[in-house]
Enzyme design. Structure first.
Site: not given
Ligand code: NAD
Length: 273
Positions: A19, A63, A90, A160
């Protein structure tokens, strides 16, 4: 080939196996940085680093909610490259995946609420604290990935949204603390919305998945979802010296969603709602 916008800087990117995190790590490498990718998913992390130049990256299992893991990540990064210039907090969870209960403020469980804060808000706090300790003499840039959910209420994502608001506020406190102590550290937040990553799977999969995606796209002023790169380019700017007079700021990457306003509460439909 990039332009060397973060040439030879040393970066840590959490949640980087897929992501947005992976896109950030890849772009920082392309622009000349050495990058430590961390993630709780170790198998995914190992696959992710195989897609990047070996001499530029390192994967560490992590983690973000565990203080001892942060200690190890900083120690190993320092023994790899001798300093840390950039931290991108992130890693994050939505709480919409299997095992979580509905997340509206009437029915959310305290246990789920705490789990979400532990990863998103506390994880970011720990990252900032370790980064300040490490960067206070050499300087650096902390970029926290918040969300548009930090800036508005989200009726069925209350835990969230609260965790992302905590990140937004934490960012400004860190920025001002560093200024007050004359630490050459900047701290800013990036606020994505509707970026097409596996994060959206619980909301778009199953029956009528295409219809659900089209509905999401219709609600975005620009008419389509964003790509992980859209967030990565914003992070690159804030991580690089180009943003040297920018701290405590929040940068929306949301296709215009927060530019307008609607009084209609939007309920995100999931199977469990
Ligand atoms: P995603 O779910 O594809 O990736 C998140 C990653 O974080 C995963 O690889 C997961 O294994 C890792 N992760 C989860 N828990 C963890 C922990 N305890 N320790 C370490 N790693 C951990 O999500 P994404 O869309 O790539 O989101 C990345 C960031 O962007 C997040 O903080 C999310 O809240 C934020 N975000 C995303 C969106 C969106 O539309 N995709 C919108 C707003 C905010």
């Amino acid at each position: 080939m990039g332009l060397g916008r973060v040439e030879n800087k040393v970066a840590i990117v959490t949640g980087a196996q897929q992501g947005i995190g992976f896109a950030i790590a890849k772009l920082l490498v392309q622009e000349g940085a050495f990058v430590v990718l961390t993630d709780i998913n170790a198998a995914g992390g190992k696959n992710a680093v195989e897609k990047l130049p070996k001499d530029r990256v390192l994967f560490l299992p992590h983690d973000v909610s565990k203080e001892s893991d942060w200690e190890t990540v900083f120690e190993k990064t320092l023994s790899w490259k001798g300093r840390v210039d950039i931290l991108v907090n992130n890693a994050g969870i939505s709480g919409l995946t299997k095992g979580f209960h509905p997340q509206n403020p009437e029915h959310a469980t305290l246990e789920d609420y705490k789990k979400i804060q532990a990863v998103n808000a506390e994880g970011t706090f720990l990252g900032c604290r370790f980064a300040i300790k490490t960067m206070k003499k050499t300087g650096g840039s902390i970029v926290n990935i918040s969300s548009r959910s930090a800036n508005v209420g989200v009726p069925n994502l209350c835990a969230y949204a609260a965790s992302k608001a905590a990140i937004r506020s934490m960012t400004k406190s860190v920025a001002l603390w560093c200024c007050s102590q004359n630490y050459p550290i900047r701290c800013n937040s990036v606020h994505p919305a509707a970026i097409d990553t596996p994060f959206w799977d619980p909301m778009t999969q199953g029956e009528e998945s295409e219809k659900k995606r089209k509905k999401i796209a219709r609600e975005i002023p620009m008419g389509h979802m964003g790509e992980p790169d859209d967030v990565a380019f914003a992070v690159l700017y804030l991580a690089s010296n180009e943003s040297k007079f920018v701290t405590g700021a929040e940068l929306m990457v949301d296709g215009g969603i927060l530019a307008g306003s609607s009084a209609t509460p939007r309920i995100i439909e999931t199977k469990e709602t």
